[in-house]
Design a protein around this motif. Structure first.
Motif, mmCIF file in Angstrom:
data_model
loop_
_atom_site.group_PDB
_atom_site.id
_atom_site.type_symbol
_atom_site.label_atom_id
_atom_site.label_comp_id
_atom_site.label_asym_id
_atom_site.label_seq_id
_atom_site.Cartn_x
_atom_site.Cartn_y
_atom_site.Cartn_z
ATOM 1 N N ARG A 111 62.188 83.534 17.340
ATOM 2 C CA ARG A 111 62.822 82.606 16.415
ATOM 3 C C ARG A 111 63.384 81.412 17.181
ATOM 4 O O ARG A 111 63.745 81.522 18.341
ATOM 5 C CB ARG A 111 63.954 83.305 15.647
ATOM 6 N N ARG A 112 63.453 80.270 16.526
ATOM 7 C CA ARG A 112 64.067 79.042 17.036
ATOM 8 C C ARG A 112 63.198 78.307 18.054
ATOM 9 O O ARG A 112 63.484 77.161 18.379
ATOM 10 C CB ARG A 112 65.463 79.299 17.639
ATOM 11 N N LEU A 113 62.160 78.959 18.575
ATOM 12 C CA LEU A 113 61.215 78.284 19.462
ATOM 13 C C LEU A 113 59.996 77.913 18.620
ATOM 14 O O LEU A 113 59.032 78.676 18.519
ATOM 15 C CB LEU A 113 60.808 79.181 20.637
ATOM 16 N N ASP A 114 60.074 76.775 17.986
ATOM 17 C CA ASP A 114 59.062 76.398 17.001
ATOM 18 C C ASP A 114 58.135 75.294 17.502
ATOM 19 O O ASP A 114 56.919 75.462 17.550
ATOM 20 C CB ASP A 114 59.738 75.947 15.706
ATOM 21 N N SER A 171 52.208 75.722 11.020
ATOM 22 C CA SER A 171 53.047 74.887 10.160
ATOM 23 C C SER A 171 53.518 75.679 8.946
ATOM 24 O O SER A 171 52.957 76.730 8.598
ATOM 25 C CB SER A 171 52.249 73.671 9.688
ATOM 26 N N ALA A 172 54.547 75.165 8.288
ATOM 27 C CA ALA A 172 55.035 75.804 7.061
ATOM 28 C C ALA A 172 53.918 75.881 6.025
ATOM 29 O O ALA A 172 53.812 76.864 5.275
ATOM 30 C CB ALA A 172 56.226 75.026 6.518
ATOM 31 N N GLU A 173 53.078 74.870 6.005
ATOM 32 C CA GLU A 173 51.952 74.863 5.060
ATOM 33 C C GLU A 173 50.987 76.008 5.360
ATOM 34 O O GLU A 173 50.560 76.730 4.444
ATOM 35 C CB GLU A 173 51.212 73.528 5.148
ATOM 36 N N ASP A 174 50.645 76.197 6.634
ATOM 37 C CA ASP A 174 49.721 77.277 6.996
ATOM 38 C C ASP A 174 50.344 78.647 6.751
ATOM 39 O O ASP A 174 49.659 79.586 6.318
ATOM 40 C CB ASP A 174 49.305 77.149 8.460
ATOM 41 N N LEU A 175 51.639 78.776 7.019
ATOM 42 C CA LEU A 175 52.322 80.045 6.768
ATOM 43 C C LEU A 175 52.333 80.372 5.277
ATOM 44 O O LEU A 175 52.309 81.547 4.890
ATOM 45 C CB LEU A 175 53.754 79.989 7.310
ATOM 46 N N ALA A 176 52.359 79.329 4.445
ATOM 47 C CA ALA A 176 52.331 79.540 2.999
ATOM 48 C C ALA A 176 50.919 79.858 2.507
ATOM 49 O O ALA A 176 50.743 80.594 1.528
ATOM 50 C CB ALA A 176 52.872 78.307 2.284
ATOM 51 N N ARG A 177 49.919 79.318 3.183
ATOM 52 C CA ARG A 177 48.529 79.534 2.754
ATOM 53 C C ARG A 177 48.065 80.968 3.013
ATOM 54 O O ARG A 177 47.339 81.553 2.207
ATOM 55 C CB ARG A 177 47.592 78.567 3.489
ATOM 56 N N VAL A 178 48.489 81.524 4.158
ATOM 57 C CA VAL A 178 48.004 82.839 4.586
ATOM 58 C C VAL A 178 49.171 83.633 5.171
ATOM 59 O O VAL A 178 49.938 83.092 5.974
ATOM 60 C CB VAL A 178 46.902 82.686 5.659
ATOM 61 N N PRO A 179 49.331 84.913 4.809
ATOM 62 C CA PRO A 179 50.392 85.721 5.423
ATOM 63 C C PRO A 179 50.188 85.852 6.935
ATOM 64 O O PRO A 179 49.072 86.073 7.403
ATOM 65 C CB PRO A 179 50.237 87.083 4.735
ATOM 66 N N HIS A 180 51.281 85.691 7.682
ATOM 67 C CA HIS A 180 51.272 85.845 9.136
ATOM 68 C C HIS A 180 52.221 86.981 9.523
ATOM 69 O O HIS A 180 53.293 87.133 8.932
ATOM 70 C CB HIS A 180 51.739 84.559 9.825
#
Length: 306
Positions: free
Chosen positions: A46-49, A56-65
């Motif tokens: 966490r916090r190391l982004d 990206s937030a978009e990719d994390l929303a498109r597919v579960p990680h």
């Protein structure tokens, strides 16, 4: 540890940083009903982004990680722990009728998941404390005296692996390379389609340079400043990683920002070269040309899963 089902088919996507793994993984996941299991040793924190180039937030929303943001920056995470957590994630994904896509550039994590780990002694915190303040060049020199085979594969900034190799020798009187030679990595824990993206070296280096510049534009300096303000000191493994180490030195007044950026680019290129060497030595790798051949890649994946 989560039981491993050798009948499970998994897609494994490796390669160098900046090669396009994450983008390809998301596209494949959308096509085959997949979920992504992270195999990058820094994206678990966490916090190391920005400095770890997390999806990206978009990719994390498109597919579960899975295995993204599961630890605080001062927590340890080993290949053995990755293997356990990744196996649990794969079992969960499989139980819901989805397909697991393991993605990352940490070759040791992928090898541990697919073939197990070398049976060597557990870590010794006291020994590690003794090595903590020893410069990387001196660690490498000491290792070259007792385990030249391992030393030849490492660099002064490979502190974790240097200390681990010296630790094993101090505990057993045997080089860690001897333990590796006894482990053939022939056991297979999954049916895996192992793929990696091939990028011409100069093109890869160009992408890396642009990526580093984008990290600075996106706020890498502010991210590091925030981590330091939160009490995460430069002695931590996370804060000694590429990008964070150099920016920390800049914030401490030890170098200019331009010097820090130059070092980040240089060290990232060196890291990418080591990644390509690692994956180049792996067996049964299906090398990809991407993004130009997505339809071909998808067809190969679908054929494997059939």
């Amino acid at each position: 540890m989560q039981d491993i089902d050798k009948k499970i088919k998994v897609i494994v996507l490796g390669g160098a940083t900046g090669s396009g793994k994450s983008d390809l993984a998301v596209r494949l996941a959308e096509e085959i009903g997949g979920e992504i299991v992270n195999a990058d040793s820094m994206q678990v924190y966490r916090r190391l982004d920005i400095g770890t180039a997390k999806p990206s937030a978009e990719d994390l929303a498109r597919v579960p990680h899975h295995l993204i943001d599961i630890l605080d920056p001062d927590e340890e995470f080993t290949a053995s722990e990755f293997r356990r957590e990744a196996a649990a994630a794969i079992a969960d994904i499989q139980s819901r009728g989805k397909r697991a896509i393991v993605v990352g550039g940490t070759g040791l994590y992928i090898r541990a998941l697919l073939h197990g780990l070398v049976d060597s002694p557990t870590g010794d915190p006291e020994l590690r404390r003794q090595f903590a303040d020893v410069p990387g060049e001196e660690l490498l020199r000491r290792l070259s005296l007792v385990d030249p085979e391992t030393a030849a594969r490492l660099y002064p900034n490979d502190r974790v692996r240097l200390i681990r190799a010296l630790e094993v020798y101090a505990q057993t009187g045997r080089p860690i390379s001897a333990f590796r030679s006894e482990h053939t990595f022939s056991e297979v824990h999954y049916q895996a389609l192992k793929m990696a993206i091939r990028v011409e070296r100069q093109e890869l280096y160009r992408r890396i340079d642009l990526r580093v510049e984008k990290m600075l534009d996106d706020g890498l300096v502010e991210e590091v400043r925030s981590l330091l303000a939160a009490g995460y000191g430069r002695e931590l493994k996370t804060m000694r990683s590429i990008g964070y180490k150099e920016v920390t030195a800049y914030l401490a007044g030890e170098m200019t920002l331009d010097e820090a950026v130059t070092l980040i680019k240089r060290d990232t290129r060196r890291y990418a070269k080591r990644q390509m060497t690692w994956f180049g030595k792996e067996n049964d790798i299906y090398w990809l040309e991407y993004p130009g051949s997505f339809a071909t890649i998808l067809g190969h994946v679908i054929e494997f899963l059939a």
